[in-house]
Scaffold this motif. Structure first.
Motif, PDB file in Angstrom:
ATOM      1  N   LEU A 547       0.840  -1.194   0.000  1.00 13.53           N
ATOM      2  CA  LEU A 547       0.000   0.000   0.000  1.00 13.53           C
ATOM      3  C   LEU A 547       0.878   1.248   0.000  1.00 13.53           C
ATOM      4  N   PRO A 548       0.387   2.342  -0.549  1.00 12.95           N
ATOM      5  CA  PRO A 548       1.165   3.585  -0.490  1.00 12.95           C
ATOM      6  C   PRO A 548       1.222   4.110   0.933  1.00 12.95           C
ATOM      7  N   PRO A 549       2.242   4.888   1.279  1.00 17.36           N
ATOM      8  CA  PRO A 549       2.333   5.442   2.631  1.00 17.36           C
ATOM      9  C   PRO A 549       1.141   6.340   2.936  1.00 17.36           C
ATOM     10  N   GLY A 550       0.745   6.378   4.196  1.00 17.09           N
ATOM     11  CA  GLY A 550      -0.357   7.237   4.607  1.00 17.09           C
ATOM     12  C   GLY A 550      -1.393   6.491   5.411  1.00 17.09           C
ATOM     13  N   SER A 551      -2.554   7.110   5.578  1.00 12.82           N
ATOM     14  CA  SER A 551      -3.623   6.539   6.395  1.00 12.82           C
ATOM     15  C   SER A 551      -4.481   5.597   5.555  1.00 12.82           C
ATOM     16  N   HIS A 552      -4.882   4.492   6.182  1.00 16.31           N
ATOM     17  CA  HIS A 552      -5.719   3.498   5.528  1.00 16.31           C
ATOM     18  C   HIS A 552      -6.768   2.999   6.528  1.00 16.31           C
ATOM     19  N   ARG A 553      -7.938   2.616   5.979  1.00 18.57           N
ATOM     20  CA  ARG A 553      -9.028   2.110   6.813  1.00 18.57           C
ATOM     21  C   ARG A 553      -9.251   0.632   6.522  1.00 18.57           C
ATOM     22  N   ILE A 554      -9.214  -0.172   7.595  1.00 17.98           N
ATOM     23  CA  ILE A 554      -9.376  -1.619   7.474  1.00 17.98           C
ATOM     24  C   ILE A 554     -10.738  -1.996   8.053  1.00 17.98           C
ATOM     25  N   ALA A 555     -11.492  -2.810   7.291  1.00 20.69           N
ATOM     26  CA  ALA A 555     -12.749  -3.368   7.796  1.00 20.69           C
ATOM     27  C   ALA A 555     -12.632  -4.882   7.764  1.00 20.69           C
ATOM     28  N   CYS A 556     -12.982  -5.520   8.891  1.00 16.79           N
ATOM     29  CA  CYS A 556     -12.891  -6.969   9.017  1.00 16.79           C
ATOM     30  C   CYS A 556     -14.311  -7.494   9.261  1.00 16.79           C
ATOM     31  N   ILE A 557     -14.836  -8.297   8.323  1.00 14.08           N
ATOM     32  CA  ILE A 557     -16.241  -8.685   8.345  1.00 14.08           C
ATOM     33  C   ILE A 557     -16.369 -10.183   8.573  1.00 14.08           C
ATOM     34  N   ASN A 558     -17.047 -10.535   9.628  1.00 12.70           N
ATOM     35  CA  ASN A 558     -17.388 -11.932   9.900  1.00 12.70           C
ATOM     36  C   ASN A 558     -18.906 -12.016   9.966  1.00 12.70           C
ATOM     37  N   PRO A 559     -19.554 -12.756   9.055  1.00 14.43           N
ATOM     38  CA  PRO A 559     -21.017 -12.768   9.019  1.00 14.43           C
ATOM     39  C   PRO A 559     -21.679 -13.144  10.334  1.00 14.43           C
ATOM     40  N   GLU A 560     -21.002 -13.948  11.148  1.00 18.72           N
ATOM     41  CA  GLU A 560     -21.604 -14.407  12.401  1.00 18.72           C
ATOM     42  C   GLU A 560     -21.267 -13.495  13.577  1.00 18.72           C
ATOM     43  N   ARG A 561     -20.134 -12.791  13.523  1.00 21.26           N
ATOM     44  CA  ARG A 561     -19.681 -12.015  14.680  1.00 21.26           C
ATOM     45  C   ARG A 561     -19.621 -10.508  14.417  1.00 21.26           C
ATOM     46  N   GLY A 562     -20.055 -10.089  13.230  1.00 19.54           N
ATOM     47  CA  GLY A 562     -20.126  -8.656  12.992  1.00 19.54           C
ATOM     48  C   GLY A 562     -18.908  -8.104  12.264  1.00 19.54           C
TER      49      GLY A 562
END
Length: 583
Positions: A547-562
């Protein structure tokens, strides 16, 4: 780059256009993204041949990755073999000024996203159903052609576009439908997997020839989230049916006027795709008949085995509905509708194109060699008087012999003119008395402020004094357009000043910014589907994502746990590991 660091980032000077780029003349920049820059360009050849093209210039940092370039060129060569009225043609793949590029057909039109946005100011409430179906039939025909391609030995190429979305379907101002950007998706995926800058360019996507090429797609999610197939969102290996699903989404939205997958955030959008509970189009909009709704629903089947097996089948069923329901598809009517939507933009585009073409003509007059790969610049500003302010190009080693030959020819022509004048001079000689010494002394002096000439030393003859002044005062006219003559006169007068200015500018160039990509590794307990900056990256573990340097947003999705989200800041060259644990 984080917002706090942005004020300290030196801004690169704007590119001065038009300018030469290999055999092309770049007229104006259309778009730029994380992988390439897009330009409107002019291609000239013999016999005054001219053609507008679009140049996709690969960014230099990606051009240094040999594995990426190898894949890119192989995919682009496959795309260059396509010849279909519903696919944008690839004309050329090459290298100029040390940078790789792809030259494509210029489409005088707009993409679907721009069309929908243009409807609001014109108070157009619904996308005309006949035009929506024309888009579906045309796009399906183009996809069917690409999906069915084989190599010279008859082996299917297994082409998959991977990014069928509103940005990659164009409609011309004559009502034709084009699928754009076959040629680089597999190369981009391979490059991301190897650890180079990823992310959506905003305008690029392409073909995937999964047959003869190594499989780099499985486990890597790429595309625009709201137009992904379920298997694409899960990071699985894809086939042509993924493109059919994406086209089904577009048909649903154009016919019903409602977005199909649009959550509050990327995680919710991804979950809507994976749920598999899609509404019946005919229940959403009354103008969608049950027959048309059944066609769209089959294209949107959650299980790909339940979808159309080929885009040709989808095209055939759409045509059957059009005929059965007496829907008139007309490219003429579609083109008129497009021109109504974009009347103001068409006028400004035509004016900008005319100005760019005028400057390109001056540039061509200055350097008519179509094979020259050096870069030439024309300063920006008003088009009025532009010809008189064009700086002369820096000397190029490849032109030294040509320049010497031209100077020799010019000098020879001037000597011929001088000889003619001298031969005609004896007639008035007996009438005039012997010339006085002051006249002889003044004759060799050039007149004050003479106009510049290509070879000033050749216009002062060592002949009889009465013949010299006319030759110096009236040099033979140059055989070229007036604008080019003025431009050359200005360049000859200003050569030393520009050289000094260019040298000073080069010594004061800002220091390069460290944009070395970092690597991100995401793990989760028990597991999740990961998106980074809204782009799907597959299931955990996601290892070594560049990824390029800087701020990034990570989303982690588990259908059973949100869903859990994290914001991280990646430094240049940093190897960052993130671990997410679900309760």
């Amino acid at each position: 780059m984080s917002e706090a660091a942005q004020p300290t980032t030196p801004t690169a000077p704007p590119e001065v256009l038009p300018r030469r780029f290999g055999r092309y003349t770049l007229l104006r920049r259309l778009a730029s993204g994380g992988m390439a820059e897009l330009y409107l360009a002019l291609h000239r050849s013999l016999a005054n041949f001219e053609r507008l093209v679009v140049i996709k210039r690969i960014l230099p940092e990606l051009g240094r990755d040999q594995s990426f370039i190898t894949m890119l060129l192989q995919e682009a060569r496959i795309a260059a073999t396509f010849s279909h009225p519903n696919i944008v043609t690839t004309f050329d793949v090459g290298q100029a000024e040390g940078e790789y590029f792809i030259a494509m057909e210029h489409i005088h039109g707009e993409d679907l996203r721009s069309i929908v946005r243009a409807m609001r100011p014109k108070n157009v409430k619904e996308f005309p159903l006949e035009h929506a179906l024309a888009i579906g039939v045309g796009a399906a025909a183009g996809l069917a052609y690409a999906h069915e391609q084989k190599d010279l030995h008859g082996v299917p190429l297994a082409v998959v576009h991977r990014d069928i979305s509103p940005q990659n379907i164009l409609v011309t101002f004559t009502g034709d439908v084009k699928v754009v950007d076959f040629g680089i998706a597999k190369a981009r995926l391979s490059h991301d997997a190897e650890g180079t800058v990823g992310g959506d360019t905003g305008f690029t996507s392409g073909v995937v020839a999964t047959g003869p090429l190594p499989d780099t797609g499985a486990g890597k999610v790429k595309g625009k989230l709201p137009y992904m197939s379920p298997e694409q969102a899960r990071g699985e290996a894809l086939d042509a049916r993924s493109d059919i699903f994406s086209l089904g989404i577009i048909l649903f939205e154009l016919c019903t006027g409602r977005r199909l997958f649009r959550g509050a955030n990327d995680a919710e959008t991804l979950q809507m795709i994976l749920d598999g509970k899609y509404p019946d189009p005919s229940s959403v909009s009354r103008r969608v008949s049950p027959a048309l709704g059944a066609v769209i629903s089959k294209a949107l089947a959650f299980d790909r085995d339940d979808r159309y097996a080929t885009a040709r089948e989808l095209q055939s069923d759409l045509v059957r509905v059009v005929h059965a329901e007496h829907i008139a598809l007309s490219s003429v009517a579609f083109g008129d509708w497009m021109q109504m939507l974009f009347a103001e933009r068409l006028s400004s585009q035509q004016e900008a194109l005319a100005q760019g073409k005028q400057l390109a003509d001056v540039l061509a007059a200055d350097d008519p060699d179509p094979g020259d790969t050096s870069s030439r610049s024309i300063p920006s500003g008003s088009s009025e008087g532009a010809a008189a302010s064009i700086p002369a190009p820096a000397p190029h080693p490849g032109h030294s012999r040509l320049t010497a030959a031209l100077l020799a020819v010019i000098a020879l022509l001037l000597l011929v003119v001088v000889a003619v004048v001298v031969l005609r001079a004896p007639a008035p000689a007996p009438v005039a008395p012997a010339p006085s010494p002051p006249a002889v002394t003044a004759a060799p002096q050039p007149p004050p402020d003479p106009p510049p000439a290509p070879a000033p030393s050749a216009v002062v003859p060592e002949a009889q004094p009465p013949a010299a002044p006319p030759v110096a005062a009236e040099p033979p006219p140059a055989v070229e357009a007036p604008s080019a003559a003025n431009a050359r006169a200005h360049r000859s007068h200003d050569r030393s000043h520009r050289t000094t200015t260019a040298t000073a500018a080069a010594t004061t160039a800002p220091a390069a910014v460290d944009n070395t990509p970092g690597r991100l590794t995401v793990g989760a307990t028990p597991w999740c589907t990961v998106t980074v900056d809204g782009v799907g990256r597959g299931q955990t573990p996601v290892v070594g994502l560049s990824l390029p340097p800087g701020s990034h947003r990570i989303a982690c999705i588990n259908p059973e746990r949100g869903t859990q989200e994290r914001s991280v800041t990646l430094a240049p060259g940093q190897d960052l590991r993130v671990r997410i644990t679900f309760p």
